[in-house]
Design a protein around this motif. Structure first.
Motif, short mmCIF file in Angstrom:
data_model
loop_
_atom_site.label_atom_id
_atom_site.label_comp_id
_atom_site.label_asym_id
_atom_site.label_seq_id
_atom_site.Cartn_x
_atom_site.Cartn_y
_atom_site.Cartn_z
N MET A 8 0.84 -1.20 0.00
CA MET A 8 0.00 0.00 0.00
C MET A 8 0.88 1.25 0.00
O MET A 8 1.30 1.74 1.05
CB MET A 8 -0.93 -0.02 1.22
CG MET A 8 -1.80 -1.26 1.29
SD MET A 8 -2.87 -1.29 2.75
CE MET A 8 -3.97 0.08 2.43
N PRO A 9 1.21 1.78 -1.19
CA PRO A 9 2.01 3.00 -1.25
C PRO A 9 1.18 4.22 -0.85
O PRO A 9 0.00 4.32 -1.20
CB PRO A 9 2.43 3.08 -2.72
CG PRO A 9 1.34 2.35 -3.45
CD PRO A 9 0.84 1.28 -2.52
N SER A 10 1.79 5.15 -0.10
CA SER A 10 1.02 6.32 0.36
C SER A 10 1.87 7.58 0.31
O SER A 10 3.08 7.54 0.51
CB SER A 10 0.49 6.10 1.78
OG SER A 10 1.56 5.96 2.70
N LEU A 11 1.20 8.70 0.06
CA LEU A 11 1.81 10.02 0.15
C LEU A 11 0.69 11.05 0.27
O LEU A 11 -0.05 11.29 -0.69
CB LEU A 11 2.67 10.32 -1.09
CG LEU A 11 3.29 11.73 -1.13
CD1 LEU A 11 4.23 11.94 0.06
CD2 LEU A 11 4.02 11.97 -2.45
N ASN A 12 0.54 11.59 1.48
CA ASN A 12 -0.43 12.67 1.73
C ASN A 12 -1.85 12.31 1.27
O ASN A 12 -2.45 13.00 0.45
CB ASN A 12 0.04 13.96 1.06
CG ASN A 12 1.31 14.50 1.69
OD1 ASN A 12 1.58 14.27 2.87
ND2 ASN A 12 2.11 15.21 0.90
N VAL A 13 -2.36 11.22 1.84
CA VAL A 13 -3.72 10.79 1.53
C VAL A 13 -4.55 10.67 2.82
O VAL A 13 -5.41 9.78 2.94
CB VAL A 13 -3.73 9.45 0.76
CG1 VAL A 13 -3.32 9.63 -0.69
CG2 VAL A 13 -2.83 8.41 1.44
N ALA A 14 -4.30 11.55 3.78
CA ALA A 14 -5.01 11.49 5.07
C ALA A 14 -6.52 11.53 4.88
O ALA A 14 -7.27 10.93 5.65
CB ALA A 14 -4.55 12.64 5.97
N VAL A 37 3.89 1.58 2.56
CA VAL A 37 5.13 2.21 2.13
C VAL A 37 4.87 3.70 1.95
O VAL A 37 4.28 4.13 0.96
CB VAL A 37 5.67 1.60 0.82
CG1 VAL A 37 7.07 2.14 0.53
CG2 VAL A 37 5.69 0.07 0.90
N ASP A 38 5.31 4.49 2.93
CA ASP A 38 5.02 5.93 2.91
C ASP A 38 6.24 6.72 2.44
O ASP A 38 7.36 6.45 2.86
CB ASP A 38 4.61 6.41 4.30
CG ASP A 38 4.08 7.83 4.26
OD1 ASP A 38 2.94 8.03 3.79
OD2 ASP A 38 4.82 8.75 4.66
N GLY A 44 -0.47 14.05 8.01
CA GLY A 44 -1.05 13.19 9.03
C GLY A 44 -1.24 11.75 8.59
O GLY A 44 -1.62 10.89 9.39
N THR A 45 -0.96 11.46 7.31
CA THR A 45 -1.11 10.08 6.81
C THR A 45 -0.25 9.11 7.61
O THR A 45 -0.73 8.04 8.03
CB THR A 45 -0.71 10.02 5.32
OG1 THR A 45 -1.61 10.82 4.55
CG2 THR A 45 -0.76 8.58 4.81
N LEU A 46 1.01 9.44 7.81
CA LEU A 46 1.92 8.53 8.51
C LEU A 46 1.45 8.26 9.93
O LEU A 46 1.49 7.11 10.41
CB LEU A 46 3.33 9.12 8.53
CG LEU A 46 4.41 8.27 9.22
CD1 LEU A 46 4.50 6.89 8.59
CD2 LEU A 46 5.76 8.98 9.16
N GLU A 47 0.98 9.29 10.62
CA GLU A 47 0.50 9.11 11.99
C GLU A 47 -0.71 8.18 12.04
O GLU A 47 -0.85 7.37 12.95
CB GLU A 47 0.15 10.48 12.59
CG GLU A 47 1.34 11.37 12.92
CD GLU A 47 1.99 11.98 11.68
OE1 GLU A 47 3.11 12.50 11.79
OE2 GLU A 47 1.36 11.95 10.60
N ILE A 48 -1.58 8.27 11.05
CA ILE A 48 -2.74 7.37 10.99
C ILE A 48 -2.27 5.94 10.76
O ILE A 48 -2.76 4.99 11.39
CB ILE A 48 -3.71 7.82 9.89
CG1 ILE A 48 -4.31 9.19 10.23
CG2 ILE A 48 -4.83 6.79 9.69
CD1 ILE A 48 -5.12 9.81 9.10
#
Length: 384
Positions: A8-14, A37-38, A44-48
């Motif tokens: 699950m790739p992520s970047l600023n998708v809170a 994978v951030d 706040g995505t990473l914190e979630i």
């Protein structure tokens, strides 16, 4: 070994991440590994993600130092321990039974890939899902080898032209690693699924396509690549990567170079159409130079083209700006004075209809094809 690793790739998708994470955590297939994978989110995505990881030990968070979708996916693939690998992009969400349904079929039939349909998902102005079926009922029952099972060049083109949608499938992890199939590590999220999907089809021996839809592909995320007209030449990076891959595998190159440049035409036409007007003009001239190069190298083969697409290709190569002016007139519904594409002659029309009939027969069977033909005859007679 988990049955499926979900990358699950992520970047600023809170704004979307909770709906996505809940859909994966609540899968009916519990024996899954979840690799988030951030790439340095700041909203706040990473914190979630950390909050979810503290509550479920199936989740591992991987930090990517590059803001590259391809790099993130490769990090996930390298860390994955599952028998199969799936992908869920973190602004989308999956139905609860997705991975159980895909894994059950893939494991039972020892498939390299099983790929399903999907939904176009809109959350506004009101929530709706539009199903996209990628295959007919008859073809969905077959196990395919993309490199050998299509006798007709145009059938092979149609298969390789299926939307990449790499997140609506699962892939046997050992298959990906044995064939060194990785994503292009270009910056951002810039159509890296295109070359990955091509490599998968080029190497897979056992593939099933399903009519079922499980993954909800969000269409209203303003930050997604489909809504980024500034990525003018990213699609070209993908076709260069396909060419590099084929050069490493001469036996595949002999069978697929004509397919590669044929679907390249469709991708470049799509890219031209989506860009803003000044960039369209710039890109179509770039495309003309690319096609001239491919023609000089002997890559283009007429057998992969309909008469119409063959004419389009040559028009772009000979006069890209006139093609662009014609395109704008067609788009805006205005009359264009100048060169236009020639009309289809009777032989070309008969050939097209014959190919369509054969395709319908293969995909839907005799009864459906016969009923469809009778309906067309009836409409022609009644002029409706």
């Amino acid at each position: 070994m988990p049955k499926v690793t979900v990358v699950m790739p992520s970047l600023n998708v809170a704004k979307y991440i909770r709906q996505c994470m809940e859909s994966v955590l609540n899968q009916t297939l519990k024996d899954i590994e979840i690799l988030c994978v951030d790439a340095g989110s700041t909203d706040g995505t990473l914190e979630i993600l950390q909050e979810y990881a503290a509550e479920d030990d199936r989740i591992t968070i991987i930090h990517s130092e590059k803001k590259s979708y391809g790099y993130q996916m490769n990090l996930g693939m390298d860390a994955a321990k599952g028998e199969y690998m799936g992908i869920v992009e973190t602004d989308d969400y999956a139905d609860p039974e997705m991975f159980e349904a895909l894994y059950t079929i893939a494991h039972a039939e020892q498939l390299d890939v099983v790929k399903s349909g999907f939904y176009y998902y809109y959350s506004k102005p009101e929530e709706r899902n539009e199903p996209v079926r990628i295959v007919s009922e008859i073809v969905s029952k077959r196990i395919l080898c993309p490199l050998t099972d299509f006798r007709s060049p145009t059938e092979m083109v149609e298969f390789f032209n299926i939307k990449p949608t790499i997140w609506s499938a699962i892939y046997r992890l050992s298959f990906l690693k044995e064939n060194h199939i990785r994503l292009n590590e270009t910056p951002g999220a810039s159509f890296q699924d295109t070359s990955f999907n091509f490599k998968v089809w080029a190497c897979a021996q056992r593939v099933r396509l399903l009519r079922n839809c499980f993954l909800h592909y969000r269409q209203d995320n303003e930050g997604s690549s489909i809504n980024s007209p500034g990525k003018v030449y990213c699609i070209s990076d993908e076709y260069n990567e396909m060419e590099r891959f084929l050069n490493l595998h001469p036996e595949k190159k002999a069978k697929l170079e004509g397919v590669r440049v044929r679907i390249k035409l469709d991708s470049y036409l799509w890219n031209h159409a989506r860009l803003s007007e000044p960039l369209q003009e710039e890109f179509i001239q770039f495309a003309a130079q690319e096609f001239q190069r491919d023609m000089a190298l002997g890559y283009f083969d007429k057998k992969y083209f309909s008469w119409y697409k063959w004419e389009v290709l040559h028009w772009i190569m000979s006069d890209p700006l006139e093609y662009h002016r014609w395109f704008l007139a067609e788009k805006n519904g205005t009359k264009y004075v100048g060169k236009t594409l020639p009309k289809e002659n009777m032989l070309q029309k008969l050939e097209r209809k014959a190919r369509g009939g054969v395709k319908c027969l293969k995909e839907h069977g005799f009864i459906y094809t016969w009923k469809n033909l009778l309906c067309k005859i009836k409409r022609r007679i009644l002029n409706v």
